[in-house]
Design a protein around this motif. Structure first.
Motif, PDB file in Angstrom:
ATOM      1  N   LYS A  24      29.078 -15.810  18.446  1.00 47.28           N
ATOM      2  CA  LYS A  24      29.404 -17.241  18.578  1.00 47.28           C
ATOM      3  C   LYS A  24      30.798 -17.518  18.030  1.00 47.28           C
ATOM      4  CE  LYS A  24      29.107 -21.780  18.819  1.00 47.28           C
ATOM      5  NZ  LYS A  24      29.522 -22.412  20.080  1.00 47.28           N
ATOM      6  N   SER A  25      31.548 -18.366  18.720  1.00 50.31           N
ATOM      7  CA  SER A  25      32.918 -18.705  18.298  1.00 50.31           C
ATOM      8  C   SER A  25      32.986 -18.963  16.807  1.00 50.31           C
ATOM      9  CB  SER A  25      33.398 -19.976  18.995  1.00 50.31           C
ATOM     10  OG  SER A  25      33.526 -19.771  20.361  1.00 50.31           O
ATOM     11  N   ASN A  64      25.792 -28.072  27.769  1.00 51.35           N
ATOM     12  CA  ASN A  64      25.809 -28.038  26.307  1.00 51.35           C
ATOM     13  C   ASN A  64      27.038 -28.771  25.798  1.00 51.35           C
ATOM     14  OD1 ASN A  64      27.942 -26.250  24.734  1.00 51.35           O
ATOM     15  ND2 ASN A  64      27.625 -25.284  26.738  1.00 51.35           N
ATOM     16  N   SER A  65      26.863 -29.327  24.605  1.00 52.21           N
ATOM     17  CA  SER A  65      28.010 -29.855  23.884  1.00 52.21           C
ATOM     18  C   SER A  65      27.784 -29.554  22.398  1.00 52.21           C
ATOM     19  CB  SER A  65      28.171 -31.356  24.117  1.00 52.21           C
ATOM     20  OG  SER A  65      29.324 -31.793  23.422  1.00 52.21           O
ATOM     21  N   ILE A  66      27.836 -28.286  22.064  1.00 56.32           N
ATOM     22  CA  ILE A  66      27.534 -27.835  20.711  1.00 56.32           C
ATOM     23  C   ILE A  66      28.676 -28.209  19.756  1.00 56.32           C
ATOM     24  CG2 ILE A  66      26.974 -25.812  19.288  1.00 56.32           C
ATOM     25  CD1 ILE A  66      24.862 -26.516  21.472  1.00 56.32           C
ATOM     26  N   GLY A  67      29.872 -28.188  20.273  1.00 54.37           N
ATOM     27  CA  GLY A  67      31.020 -28.597  19.448  1.00 54.37           C
ATOM     28  C   GLY A  67      31.400 -27.565  18.403  1.00 54.37           C
ATOM     29  N   LEU A  68      31.235 -26.292  18.776  1.00 56.67           N
ATOM     30  CA  LEU A  68      31.772 -25.199  17.952  1.00 56.67           C
ATOM     31  C   LEU A  68      31.063 -25.060  16.598  1.00 56.67           C
ATOM     32  CD1 LEU A  68      34.011 -23.318  18.822  1.00 56.67           C
ATOM     33  CD2 LEU A  68      35.684 -24.850  17.807  1.00 56.67           C
ATOM     34  N   ASN A 117      38.993 -17.847  22.294  1.00 53.76           N
ATOM     35  CA  ASN A 117      38.435 -18.978  23.033  1.00 53.76           C
ATOM     36  C   ASN A 117      39.493 -20.055  23.231  1.00 53.76           C
ATOM     37  OD1 ASN A 117      36.912 -20.954  24.180  1.00 53.76           O
ATOM     38  ND2 ASN A 117      35.278 -20.906  22.656  1.00 53.76           N
ATOM     39  N   SER A 164      39.018 -22.180  25.776  1.00 57.70           N
ATOM     40  CA  SER A 164      38.350 -22.837  26.902  1.00 57.70           C
ATOM     41  C   SER A 164      37.121 -23.660  26.542  1.00 57.70           C
ATOM     42  CB  SER A 164      37.978 -21.774  27.931  1.00 57.70           C
ATOM     43  OG  SER A 164      37.414 -20.614  27.316  1.00 57.70           O
ATOM     44  N   CYS A 165      36.919 -23.989  25.246  1.00 61.63           N
ATOM     45  CA  CYS A 165      35.751 -24.804  24.894  1.00 61.63           C
ATOM     46  C   CYS A 165      35.956 -26.233  25.389  1.00 61.63           C
ATOM     47  CB  CYS A 165      35.511 -24.821  23.381  1.00 61.63           C
ATOM     48  SG  CYS A 165      34.185 -25.984  22.943  1.00 61.63           S
ATOM     49  N   PRO A 166      35.008 -26.750  26.195  1.00 61.74           N
ATOM     50  CA  PRO A 166      35.201 -28.100  26.734  1.00 61.74           C
ATOM     51  C   PRO A 166      34.761 -29.203  25.782  1.00 61.74           C
ATOM     52  CG  PRO A 166      33.199 -27.146  27.651  1.00 61.74           C
ATOM     53  CD  PRO A 166      33.783 -26.109  26.715  1.00 61.74           C
ATOM     54  N   ASN A 167      34.226 -28.856  24.600  1.00 62.20           N
ATOM     55  CA  ASN A 167      33.483 -29.836  23.802  1.00 62.20           C
ATOM     56  C   ASN A 167      34.095 -30.228  22.461  1.00 62.20           C
ATOM     57  OD1 ASN A 167      31.511 -29.806  25.784  1.00 62.20           O
ATOM     58  ND2 ASN A 167      30.477 -28.066  24.866  1.00 62.20           N
ATOM     59  N   ASN A 208      34.346 -19.716  31.228  1.00 62.59           N
ATOM     60  CA  ASN A 208      33.654 -20.598  30.290  1.00 62.59           C
ATOM     61  C   ASN A 208      32.972 -21.688  31.140  1.00 62.59           C
ATOM     62  OD1 ASN A 208      32.874 -22.068  27.929  1.00 62.59           O
ATOM     63  ND2 ASN A 208      34.665 -21.316  26.848  1.00 62.59           N
ATOM     64  N   THR A 209      32.380 -22.668  30.497  1.00 59.48           N
ATOM     65  CA  THR A 209      31.584 -23.655  31.243  1.00 59.48           C
ATOM     66  C   THR A 209      32.454 -24.657  32.006  1.00 59.48           C
ATOM     67  OG1 THR A 209      31.475 -24.882  29.168  1.00 59.48           O
ATOM     68  CG2 THR A 209      29.582 -23.530  29.732  1.00 59.48           C
ATOM     69  N   GLY A 269      29.492 -28.937  28.852  1.00 55.17           N
ATOM     70  CA  GLY A 269      29.847 -27.760  29.652  1.00 55.17           C
ATOM     71  C   GLY A 269      28.640 -27.259  30.426  1.00 55.17           C
TER      72      GLY A 269
HETATM   73  O1  RRO Z   1      30.462 -24.890  21.050  1.00 59.06           O
HETATM   74  C1  RRO Z   1      30.554 -25.366  22.208  1.00 59.06           C
HETATM   75  O2  RRO Z   1      30.286 -26.540  22.476  1.00 59.06           O
HETATM   76  C2  RRO Z   1      31.023 -24.549  23.332  1.00 59.06           C
HETATM   77  C3  RRO Z   1      32.052 -23.638  23.258  1.00 59.06           C
HETATM   78 BR1  RRO Z   1      32.891 -23.225  21.667  1.00 59.06          BR
HETATM   79  C4  RRO Z   1      32.503 -22.989  24.436  1.00 59.06           C
HETATM   80  O3  RRO Z   1      33.453 -22.189  24.453  1.00 59.06           O
HETATM   81  N1  RRO Z   1      31.888 -23.304  25.595  1.00 59.06           N
HETATM   82  C5  RRO Z   1      30.881 -24.175  25.671  1.00 59.06           C
HETATM   83  O4  RRO Z   1      30.343 -24.423  26.757  1.00 59.06           O
HETATM   84  N2  RRO Z   1      30.446 -24.794  24.526  1.00 59.06           N
END
Ligand code: RRO
Length: 304
Positions: free
Chosen positions: A46-47, A70-74, A128, A130-133, A193-194, A215
């Motif tokens: 995981k990032s 998803n929108s986990i936000g790293l 990374n 490319s995270c959209p969130n 990525n998403t 994403g």
């Molecule tokens: O954590 C996220 O919301 C996330 C990341 Br870092 C990513 O690179 N791609 C994604 O779809 N979600």
């Protein structure tokens, strides 16, 4: 016995082309009770950011037709805890560990890279961009070719380990981004990525994801991933690691034929966490049934 090994660079040989996609498999050690993680050629963790992050408020995952948003936000445990808590597991892991790195600004990436370069159980990096969130430190690095080049070019001097850049499909021309990765002397690109996605609940009349847009991943994005890989394959010579909606062995073969040298399994982990067992077996049976000795010889075959 057939040979499933693939080479992503002189520095990184995978015993098979199956890796985990960052963010869909934690740090690998959470699932060892029910799946043999040594079936993977590599784990992409995981990032990781310098400091721990709690991520975005829930709801941050929703199922959609053929996929999920998803929108986990790293959210992640941060570099110090990663080094303290994950060493034992990765010392015993028989595949290759690739650490996915995220940062809010250039220096955060470089600091993490320098510290992990000294760690012998870390075999390489996936950067990374490319995270959209996240508002800062995600896709903003990965949509403008020159801006991305400025971030990634200094990385080659910071590590001799395997260095791969994870690209976003949310761009006009992914081939241009891939060319910049090659110019920066990185070893490989991973994609995709998403994709930006949204879903709305018609009864609450509210977005199903707290951040409204997230994403999109899963089987729904597979043709998009394949098209992007084919575009990039024509523009660069370095290896491509394919990601996007892979659920079974057929999909893996399709990605290899499209020009990917290895693949990452992602969203499938949420509905079939043992997919790797079946896919690993399928790859062997497929090669035998096709009278092939090595999986390598399939790479890019559909484009010749
Ligand atoms: O954590 C996220 O919301 C996330 C990341 Br870092 C990513 O690179 N791609 C994604 O779809 N979600």
């Amino acid at each position: 016995m057939v040979d499933l090994s693939v080479e992503l660079s002189e520095k990184l040989l995978l015993k098979n082309p199956l890796m985990t996609a960052s963010g869909t498999f934690g740090y690998g050690d959470e699932v060892t009770d029910f799946v043999d993680t040594n079936l993977y050629g590599g784990i992409v963790s995981k990032s990781l950011s310098l400091n721990p992050r709690v991520g975005n408020p829930p709801p941050r995952i929703v199922e959609t037709p053929g996929g999920m948003i998803n929108s986990i936000g790293l959210a992640n445990i941060g570099l110090d805890r990663f080094l303290e808590e994950k060493e034992e597991y990765f010392h015993n892991f028989e595949g290759q560990l690739i650490v996915n790195i995220a940062g809010q600004e250039d220096d955060e990436f470089y600091t993490i890279l320098k510290r992990l370069d000294r760690v012998n159980w870390v075999r390489g990096f996936e950067i990374n961009v490319s995270c959209p969130n996240v508002k800062k430190g995600g896709i903003q690095f990965g949509t403008d070719p020159d801006f991305m080049f400025k971030l990634i070019a200094p990385m080659r001097d910071l590590t001799d380990k395997f260095l791969m850049i994870k690209l976003s499909p949310n761009v006009t021309d992914i081939a241009k981004m891939a060319v910049k990765v090659q110019e920066a002397k990185c070893d490989a690109v991973s994609m995709i990525n998403t994709l930006y996605g949204a879903a709305i609940d018609i009864y609450t009349r509210k977005p199903k994801i707290n951040t409204v847009i997230g994403g999109l991943s899963g089987p729904a994005v597979k043709p998009v991933a394949l098209a992007n890989i084919i575009k990039a394959r024509k523009a660069i010579d370095i290896p491509i690691v394919g990601i996007g909606g892979i659920t079974n062995g057929d999909d893996v073969i399709e990605f290899l034929l499209a020009g990917a040298s290895a693949v990452q399994l992602g969203t499938v982990h949420f509905f079939d966490p043992l997919a790797v067992v079946k896919i690993h077996q399928f790859l062997q049976q497929y090669l035998e049934s096709q009278n092939l000795n090595t999986i390598k010889e399939l790479i890019g075959k559909a484009l010749i």
